[in-house]
Enzyme design. Structure first.
Site, mmCIF file in Angstrom:
data_model
loop_
_atom_site.group_PDB
_atom_site.id
_atom_site.type_symbol
_atom_site.label_atom_id
_atom_site.label_comp_id
_atom_site.label_asym_id
_atom_site.label_seq_id
_atom_site.Cartn_x
_atom_site.Cartn_y
_atom_site.Cartn_z
ATOM 1 C CB VAL A 134 -0.982 0.023 1.188
ATOM 2 C CG1 VAL A 134 -1.964 -1.128 1.102
ATOM 3 C CG2 VAL A 134 -0.231 0.020 2.526
ATOM 4 C CE1 TYR B 80 -0.542 3.245 14.407
ATOM 5 C CE2 TYR B 80 -1.276 4.321 16.421
ATOM 6 C CZ TYR B 80 -1.517 3.468 15.356
ATOM 7 O OH TYR B 80 -2.738 2.856 15.245
ATOM 8 C CB THR C 213 -5.370 -6.860 15.718
ATOM 9 O OG1 THR C 213 -4.332 -5.874 15.851
ATOM 10 C CG2 THR C 213 -6.737 -6.186 15.796
#
Length: 247
Positions: A62, A153, A188
């Protein structure tokens, strides 16, 4: 509930976590899927088919313009259109500023933010052809926490909000909606490396004293990609168990 019947949805980061759960739920609601990731998508494809859905899998970096162009070509060949784009792919390297190098800084931006620009460039024209479109970008509630080691981040996830609002302005005349969701820290594979002190610190800020799971995050995305959200654009929806309390 066939809320997404006859829609074609592109989901990045679909191999696991939130992206995988979203793909399954979209399939159950009638959408055809293009599953994008840089790792093996076989499991997600099987789960989508088990849910009665139709999907193609596209191996895609991506962060690369060529990857998005190839993905758009695959979607057009398979389905002839794109109605829904969910930019979910992201990385979460926990590195303190003392140890953070420029290569990691740039890679985080390429995957978490640059990818959203690149995806819009190839899929917005398809949405315009059919005069209908839904774009959802995944941000993060980390932007309001005191978590250390995520300055890079946080910078990308703040950028996601700015890009979402700017793109919503650009696409308003086309009645293509662009919104963002800010999930809580979610259980996750991508967050499994985080120490317990980080997990516990986030949970303690929430009204719900447990970590989010992918299913918790998917519902609001389903809403934002449906006809029900046709007059909602440029918004940030916090899906965080009551951590962010914004009036």
């Amino acid at each position: 509930m066939k809320t997404h019947q006859n829609r074609v949805a592109v989901v990045s980061g679909a191999a696991k976590g939130i992206g995988q759960e979203l793909a399954i739920q979209l399939a159950q609601r009638g959408a055809a899927l293009a599953l994008l990731d840089i790792v093996d998508l076989s499991q997600t494809l099987q789960l989508v088919e088990n849910a009665g859905g139709t999907a193609i899998k596209v191996e895609c970096d991506v962060s690369a313009q060529e990857g998005w162009k190839a993905a758009a070509e695959a979607v057009r060949t398979a389905f002839g259109r794109c109605d829904i784009l969910v930019n979910n792919a992201g990385i979460y390297p926990n590195i303190h500023i003392d140890d953070l190098d420029f290569k990691t800084w740039r890679r985080t931006f390429e995957i978490n933010l640059d990818s959203m620009f690149l995806s819009a460039k190839v899929f917005v024209p398809m949405m315009r052809e059919n005069k209908w479109g839904r774009i959802v970008n995944v941000s993060s509630t980390s932007i309001v926490t005191n978590t250390s080691g995520v300055s890079h981040y946080m910078a990308t996830k703040m950028g996601v909000i700015g890009f979402t609002r700017g793109l919503a302005n650009d696409l308003g005349k086309d009645f293509i909606t662009v919104n963002a969701v800010a999930p809580a820290l979610t259980a996750t594979p991508g967050t499994s490396h985080l120490p317990d002190v980080v997990r516990d610190g986030v949970v303690n800020l929430q009204a719900f004293k447990r970590m989010a799971v992918p299913h918790d995050i998917v519902g609001p995305i389903l809403f934002l990609t449906s006809d029900d959200a046709q007059f909602m654009t440029g918004q940030l929806l916090a899906v965080d168990g009551g951590m962010m309390k914004v009036s």
